[in-house]
Scaffold this active site. Sequence first.
Site, PDB file in Angstrom:
ATOM      1  N   SER A 232       9.230   6.620   6.790  1.00  0.00           N
ATOM      2  CA  SER A 232      10.099   6.205   7.047  1.00  0.00           C
ATOM      3  C   SER A 232      11.328   6.646   5.558  1.00  0.00           C
ATOM      4  CB  SER A 232      10.334   5.095   8.217  1.00  0.00           C
ATOM      5  OG  SER A 232      12.325   5.129   7.385  1.00  0.00           O
TER       6      SER A 232
ATOM      7  N   TYR B 247      14.366  -4.387   8.861  1.00  0.00           N
ATOM      8  CA  TYR B 247      13.419  -2.929   8.497  1.00  0.00           C
ATOM      9  C   TYR B 247      12.967  -2.217   7.548  1.00  0.00           C
ATOM     10  CZ  TYR B 247      12.781   1.816  10.150  1.00  0.00           C
ATOM     11  OH  TYR B 247      11.717   3.056  10.725  1.00  0.00           O
TER      12      TYR B 247
END
Length: 239
Positions: free
Chosen positions: A132, A145
């Site tokens: 990501s 996250y």
Amino acid sequence: MTVLGDKVALITGASRGIGLAVSDELHRAGAHIVRFARTLTPATTERTTDIRCDVRREEDVAEAVANMLSAVGAPDIVVNSVGALLLRPLLETAVADFNEQLAANLVGPFQVLRAVLPHVVRVGGHVVTIGSVADHQTFAGNAAYGASKHGLRALHDVLKAELGDRIHTTLISPGPTDTGLWDPIDPDNRNDLPDRALMLHAEDVAAAVLFAVTRPPRANVDWLQLSPVRHLSSAPHAS
């Protein structure tokens, strides 16, 4: 297109989102697809093998890999795309939620790698890690996250340092990508997140995977970062 006609490709998290898009893209390129996901019904067709697997559970991974080896042999391509998304400030993140993000985004991919790497090395294969933009950048509201994705990038870098002379390795770091992970968050009704219409599509990430795994053997795509055309540097990003 049959550029991958003699290849076996294992994709985790393959029942939805980026994992499903990658499976479809590599299938169109001719590969035999092995899909791992918790919600799949075990089945085999001419060029697809579905295996139910919760990558957070070590025993599931061991059994799924054994079933794959028995059915189709060693994978030439492994795409670790399983993941979960939690956007919450640090002080509002429960320990259980933090551990769940680590289990899904870091421990799961580690367990898959640990189980399949000997076989990937034997065939000189290619490991693709779906990270990501949050694996390189830090955003407020990304306590669990962001930590899990930074850890995933470190795991991938260690893989490359240890085995980069024997296999191909690629880290793909997408910006915000419109998948079902955003459904409970509803970014269109939040001022701190990009609208879904401005996000990448899962197919964009899948195309990047296909590009990486179809380079000549002499070339390795070390890292690809994908971003939406409109720059959204102030928003917490996730794929």
